[in-house]
Design a protein around this motif. Structure first.
Motif, short mmCIF file in Angstrom:
data_model
loop_
_atom_site.label_atom_id
_atom_site.label_comp_id
_atom_site.label_asym_id
_atom_site.label_seq_id
_atom_site.Cartn_x
_atom_site.Cartn_y
_atom_site.Cartn_z
N LYS A 30 0.76 -1.06 0.08
CA LYS A 30 0.00 -0.05 -0.01
C LYS A 30 0.92 1.14 0.06
CE LYS A 30 -4.33 1.41 1.64
NZ LYS A 30 -4.88 2.12 0.58
N MET A 31 0.57 2.15 -0.88
CA MET A 31 1.45 3.54 -0.86
C MET A 31 0.77 4.33 0.16
SD MET A 31 1.96 4.53 -4.84
CE MET A 31 0.32 4.11 -5.58
N ALA A 32 1.80 5.09 0.92
CA ALA A 32 1.47 6.03 1.78
C ALA A 32 1.08 7.36 1.07
CB ALA A 32 3.07 6.54 2.54
N ARG A 33 0.00 7.69 1.58
CA ARG A 33 -0.90 8.93 0.97
C ARG A 33 -1.15 10.15 2.19
NH1 ARG A 33 0.94 8.89 -3.74
NH2 ARG A 33 -0.23 7.56 -5.36
N GLY A 34 -0.38 11.25 2.11
CA GLY A 34 -0.94 12.31 3.10
C GLY A 34 -0.35 11.69 4.38
N ARG A 35 -1.41 11.73 5.47
CA ARG A 35 -1.04 11.20 6.87
C ARG A 35 -1.15 9.59 7.09
NH1 ARG A 35 -3.28 15.65 10.91
NH2 ARG A 35 -1.94 17.33 10.06
N LYS A 36 -1.67 9.15 6.02
CA LYS A 36 -2.00 7.74 5.94
C LYS A 36 -0.64 6.95 5.71
CE LYS A 36 -6.86 7.65 4.26
NZ LYS A 36 -7.69 7.35 3.33
N LYS A 37 -0.44 5.87 6.50
CA LYS A 37 0.86 5.16 6.39
C LYS A 37 0.78 4.01 5.45
CE LYS A 37 3.15 6.20 10.22
NZ LYS A 37 4.40 6.15 10.64
N GLY A 38 1.65 3.72 4.81
CA GLY A 38 1.67 2.58 3.77
C GLY A 38 2.46 1.26 4.48
N GLY A 39 3.07 0.68 3.29
CA GLY A 39 3.57 -0.56 3.67
C GLY A 39 2.80 -1.92 3.94
N GLY A 40 3.51 -2.88 4.07
CA GLY A 40 2.87 -4.29 4.49
C GLY A 40 2.81 -4.98 3.20
N ARG A 41 3.93 -5.55 2.79
CA ARG A 41 4.03 -6.12 1.57
C ARG A 41 3.28 -7.41 1.51
NH1 ARG A 41 9.92 -8.38 0.38
NH2 ARG A 41 10.02 -10.12 1.70
N LYS A 42 2.70 -7.97 0.40
CA LYS A 42 2.10 -9.20 0.07
C LYS A 42 2.31 -9.70 -1.38
CE LYS A 42 -2.66 -10.18 -1.14
NZ LYS A 42 -3.98 -9.89 -1.14
N MET A 43 2.63 -11.15 -1.26
CA MET A 43 3.23 -11.70 -2.57
C MET A 43 1.90 -11.75 -3.40
SD MET A 43 4.77 -15.27 -3.47
CE MET A 43 6.29 -15.28 -2.39
N VAL A 44 1.99 -11.31 -4.77
CA VAL A 44 0.75 -11.42 -5.83
C VAL A 44 1.28 -12.53 -6.71
CG1 VAL A 44 -0.55 -9.98 -7.18
CG2 VAL A 44 1.10 -8.89 -5.61
N HIS A 45 2.27 -12.84 -7.13
CA HIS A 45 2.93 -13.86 -8.08
C HIS A 45 4.04 -14.43 -7.91
CE1 HIS A 45 3.11 -15.86 -12.03
NE2 HIS A 45 2.07 -16.09 -12.09
N ASN A 46 4.03 -15.87 -7.90
CA ASN A 46 5.64 -16.27 -7.89
C ASN A 46 6.07 -16.47 -9.06
OD1 ASN A 46 7.68 -17.58 -6.64
ND2 ASN A 46 6.87 -19.31 -5.93
N CYS A 47 6.88 -15.82 -9.54
CA CYS A 47 7.52 -15.66 -11.03
C CYS A 47 8.55 -16.44 -11.04
CB CYS A 47 7.67 -14.15 -11.39
SG CYS A 47 6.47 -13.13 -11.07
N ARG A 48 9.44 -16.72 -9.82
CA ARG A 48 10.59 -17.48 -9.96
C ARG A 48 11.49 -17.00 -11.05
NH1 ARG A 48 8.06 -23.45 -8.83
NH2 ARG A 48 7.37 -22.95 -6.73
N ILE A 49 12.05 -15.75 -11.23
CA ILE A 49 12.81 -15.19 -12.28
C ILE A 49 14.36 -15.41 -11.54
CG2 ILE A 49 11.23 -13.86 -13.59
CD1 ILE A 49 12.39 -11.46 -12.23
N LYS A 50 15.23 -15.35 -12.30
CA LYS A 50 16.64 -15.34 -11.88
C LYS A 50 17.01 -13.85 -12.15
CE LYS A 50 17.21 -19.64 -10.75
NZ LYS A 50 17.00 -20.11 -9.38
N ARG A 51 17.53 -12.99 -11.14
CA ARG A 51 17.75 -11.69 -11.43
C ARG A 51 19.36 -11.57 -11.77
NH1 ARG A 51 14.22 -8.03 -8.15
NH2 ARG A 51 16.08 -6.68 -8.23
#
Length: 78
Positions: A30-51
């Motif tokens: 979640k993006m921080a907007r104004g006084r609202k805090k962001g954060g808290g990541r959640k996995m959406v897709h397991n792409c398994r790419i090699k960086r």
């Protein structure tokens, strides 16, 4: 411009930031907007790419993982 390396088909939601983690999976936070805090990541897709070193990985407009060579160097300092 970058090139697509993994077809994920991620549906993007408004107010969220999407990125590729160190393990090669796609996450949303979640993006921080104004006084609202962001954060808290959640996995959406397991792409398994090699960086690879020297490349930037991102989620493009179509929801796929793409890579672009990072710009290095620039103007020399005096």
């Amino acid at each position: 411009m970058g090139k697509m390396i993994a077809k994920c088909g991620i549906k993007r939601k408004k107010g969220y930031l999407y990125f590729v983690g160190k393990n090669g999976s796609a996450y949303e936070t979640k993006m921080a907007r104004g006084r609202k805090k962001g954060g808290g990541r959640k996995m959406v897709h397991n792409c398994r790419i090699k960086r690879k070193k020297g490349y930037l990985y991102y989620i493009d407009k179509k929801g796929n993982v793409s890579e672009a060579k990072m710009q290095r160097g620039g103007k020399k300092k005096r």
